[in-house]
Design an enzyme around this catalytic site. Structure first.
Site, PDB file in Angstrom:
ATOM      1  CG  HIS A  69      -0.189   0.228   2.512  1.00 25.26           C
ATOM      2  ND1 HIS A  69       0.389  -0.806   3.191  1.00 25.26           N
ATOM      3  CD2 HIS A  69       0.081   1.343   3.213  1.00 25.26           C
ATOM      4  CE1 HIS A  69       0.970  -0.336   4.281  1.00 25.26           C
ATOM      5  NE2 HIS A  69       0.817   0.972   4.311  1.00 25.26           N
TER       6      HIS A  69
HETATM    7  C1  UD1 Z   1      -1.611   4.878   6.599  1.00 21.95           C
HETATM    8  C2  UD1 Z   1      -0.252   5.256   7.189  1.00 21.95           C
HETATM    9  C3  UD1 Z   1       0.752   4.143   6.949  1.00 21.95           C
HETATM   10  C4  UD1 Z   1       0.220   2.792   7.354  1.00 21.95           C
HETATM   11  C5  UD1 Z   1      -1.130   2.548   6.693  1.00 21.95           C
HETATM   12  C6  UD1 Z   1      -1.726   1.208   7.085  1.00 21.95           C
HETATM   13  C7  UD1 Z   1       0.221   7.675   7.170  1.00 21.95           C
HETATM   14  C8  UD1 Z   1       1.025   8.732   6.538  1.00 21.95           C
HETATM   15  N1  UD1 Z   1       0.285   6.464   6.574  1.00 21.95           N
HETATM   16  O1  UD1 Z   1      -1.514   4.900   5.204  1.00 21.95           O
HETATM   17  O2  UD1 Z   1       1.917   4.435   7.700  1.00 21.95           O
HETATM   18  O3  UD1 Z   1       1.125   1.774   6.986  1.00 21.95           O
HETATM   19  O4  UD1 Z   1      -2.015   3.600   7.067  1.00 21.95           O
HETATM   20  O5  UD1 Z   1      -2.926   0.934   6.457  1.00 21.95           O
HETATM   21  O6  UD1 Z   1      -0.443   7.931   8.149  1.00 21.95           O
HETATM   22  N2  UD1 Z   1      -9.418   4.363   3.316  1.00 21.95           N
HETATM   23  C9  UD1 Z   1     -10.594   3.627   3.266  1.00 21.95           C
HETATM   24  N3  UD1 Z   1     -11.070   3.115   4.421  1.00 21.95           N
HETATM   25  C10 UD1 Z   1     -10.471   3.332   5.622  1.00 21.95           C
HETATM   26  C11 UD1 Z   1      -9.275   4.082   5.638  1.00 21.95           C
HETATM   27  C12 UD1 Z   1      -8.754   4.561   4.479  1.00 21.95           C
HETATM   28  O7  UD1 Z   1     -11.172   3.430   2.209  1.00 21.95           O
HETATM   29  O8  UD1 Z   1     -10.948   2.886   6.670  1.00 21.95           O
HETATM   30  C13 UD1 Z   1      -8.831   4.926   2.086  1.00 21.95           C
HETATM   31  C14 UD1 Z   1      -8.808   6.429   2.077  1.00 21.95           C
HETATM   32  O9  UD1 Z   1      -9.965   6.963   1.589  1.00 21.95           O
HETATM   33  C15 UD1 Z   1      -7.593   6.749   1.241  1.00 21.95           C
HETATM   34  C16 UD1 Z   1      -6.694   5.547   1.422  1.00 21.95           C
HETATM   35  O10 UD1 Z   1      -7.476   4.535   2.030  1.00 21.95           O
HETATM   36  O11 UD1 Z   1      -7.957   6.843  -0.108  1.00 21.95           O
HETATM   37  C17 UD1 Z   1      -5.482   5.873   2.229  1.00 21.95           C
HETATM   38  O12 UD1 Z   1      -5.759   6.198   3.600  1.00 21.95           O
HETATM   39  P1  UD1 Z   1      -4.759   7.132   4.445  1.00 21.95           P
HETATM   40  O13 UD1 Z   1      -5.342   7.413   5.759  1.00 21.95           O
HETATM   41  O14 UD1 Z   1      -4.363   8.283   3.588  1.00 21.95           O
HETATM   42  O15 UD1 Z   1      -3.443   6.352   4.718  1.00 21.95           O
HETATM   43  P2  UD1 Z   1      -2.840   4.929   4.308  1.00 21.95           P
HETATM   44  O16 UD1 Z   1      -2.375   4.917   2.909  1.00 21.95           O
HETATM   45  O17 UD1 Z   1      -3.790   3.857   4.734  1.00 21.95           O
END
Ligand code: UD1
Length: 407
Positions: free
Chosen positions: A248
């Site tokens: 990811h």
């Molecule tokens: C975050 C952390 C990373 C960790 C990862 C584990 C930071 C900078 N990064 O990255 O260190 O390894 O989490 O998963 O904090 N989304 C959903 N459902 C959810 C949560 C997120 O659909 O419950 C989607 C969001 O809409 C977004 C994407 O996932 O498009 C990324 O979520 P984001 O919170 O930006 O961080 P991660 O890439 O998950």
């Protein structure tokens, strides 16, 4: 509501109030053992207060708190918010319902960090905690640590001192800045101590406590074991005859060329053994955006939505190899002695390489395939379990806090 009532054992005695912060998937398995340990020591304190037993005080257990029970409030910032990325972890890891949910959700880095600070400040002003505990390296870790420090509230950082030396990783920025505003830095490995000292952090603030994620693995052992038969059947997998893939990181999934090449590499590996691939929402979105869905049309790549904690660990234990860009999985595979190929150029967890099962492969297809073949032919590297990765980290953390701020 959890926390404050549970800890307020006797109004005659002072209590110390903590705020524990959780935000995203990799945080939940780190706060669960901590909450369990607080409950345990509070129970003993309650017993002691009731009995006022001199004999018990004399043979004080390792984390015995005497007069100052801990009360706590649990804050979920909402960075991960749906059942698969958050709710299922609370359920399986017995984490109580958060006292506050800041509802921040996803967004650009500045937006996510800023919104978390605005909302967390309100909670701190209302609760006036003695200590804020943050874990890991996600955006909320930094946002909450910074908010607390500016309000002159003490900050404890669990999993401090890890460095990838790669400032293009958002998590590296979060790690460095969080450590520099923290008062108590709990480290998982000795290398972290060197990093912190080099950056000028006072060694009196640093506590070597081991890896708290191992506490969760050990606490959930029997539940994990019970899942094996059903899970392997569900995905049509045989023990030690499949690979487990997670991916990811923006550096792997946000660049079309790199993502395409990695998916092609996984297709080659899948000719040798099936791969189970629970897709992170970010990765799923990018694959769709770049029109790469055809690269996953392969019956030997078993796609699934994000799995729960117990499902993930169960499938990890029974896999013959892990391919990952996660930080936590590098630690968990070392602790479980399962071979791990990390598709990153660097790691902030070097002990998983020097002592554990981890091999860094970057995006290099030749290296990934070569290391896969080594593992499949039984020639994986030898490994050992690092010091203090023994399931007792939460006890060490509470003991250290007891000595420092609870007296
Ligand atoms: C975050 C952390 C990373 C960790 C990862 C584990 C930071 C900078 N990064 O990255 O260190 O390894 O989490 O998963 O904090 N989304 C959903 N459902 C959810 C949560 C997120 O659909 O419950 C989607 C969001 O809409 C977004 C994407 O996932 O498009 C990324 O979520 P984001 O919170 O930006 O961080 P991660 O890439 O998950």
């Amino acid at each position: 509501m959890c926390g404050v009532n549970e800890g307020r054992l006797n109004n005659k005695y002072m209590t110390k109030k903590f705020i524990i912060v959780a935000a995203a998937r990799p945080n939940f398995m780190k706060i669960s053992p901590l909450i369990a340990e607080i409950k345990r020591v509070n129970k003993i304190s309650r017993h002691l207060l009731k009995k006022s037993s001199r004999r018990l005080t004399k043979n004080r257990p390792i984390t015995q708190l005497t007069k100052y029970p801990i009360t706590y409030k649990l804050v979920h910032t909402g960075q991960h918010y749906d059942y698969q990325m958050s709710g299922s972890f609370f359920k399986e890891l017995n984490i109580p319902k958060p006292d506050y949910n800041l509802g921040v959700k996803a967004g650009l880095h500045g937006e996510q960090t800023g919104k978390t600070m605005i909302e967390f400040e309100k909670v701190c002003l209302k609760e006036k905690p003695d200590l804020v505990i943050v874990v890991g390296d996600v955006n909320a870790t930094l946002a909450c640590a910074l908010t607390a420090a500016k309000l002159h509230i003490k900050v404890a950082h669990i999993e401090a001192g890890l460095r990838s030396k790669d400032m293009s990783m958002p998590e590296e920025i979060n790690r460095i800045l969080t450590d520099h505003v923290s008062d108590y830095l709990f480290i998982t490995e000795y290398e972290a101590n060197k990093n912190l000292i080099k950056e000028g952090i006072n060694k009196k603030k640093i506590f070597f406590v081991g890896d708290i994620m191992v506490d969760s693995l050990k606490n959930q052992k029997s539940k994990i074991k019970n899942k094996k038969h059903k899970l392997l059947k569900q995905f049509d997998l045989k023990p030690k005859q499949y690979a487990f893939l997670t991916m990811h990181r923006p550096s792997n999934v946000d660049d079309k060329k790199i993502l395409t090449s990695l998916l092609e590499t996984f297709n080659i590996i899948s000719q040798k053994l099936p791969i189970i691939f629970p897709i992170h929402p970010r990765t799923k979105n990018r694959i769709k955006e770049f029109g790469l869905n055809n690269k996953l049309k392969n019956k030997n790549i078993v796609l699934t939505s994000p799995l729960s904690y117990l499902e993930t660990v169960c499938l990890m234990i029974n896999a013959c190899l892990l391919i990952t860009d996660s930080g936590g999985i590098q630690q968990e595979t070392t602790s479980l002695s399962v071979p791990c190929l990390t598709i990153r150029e660097n790691t902030e967890r070097p002990i998983t390489i020097t002592q554990g099962t981890n091999v860094l492969c970057g995006h290099n297809r030749r290296k990934i395939l070569k290391e896969t073949d080594k593992i499949l032919s039984g020639k994986q590297k030898k490994s050992k379990i690092p010091k203090y990765w023994d399931g007792k980290s939460a006890k060490r953390i509470i003991k250290a806090l007891d000595n420092k701020i609870l007296t």
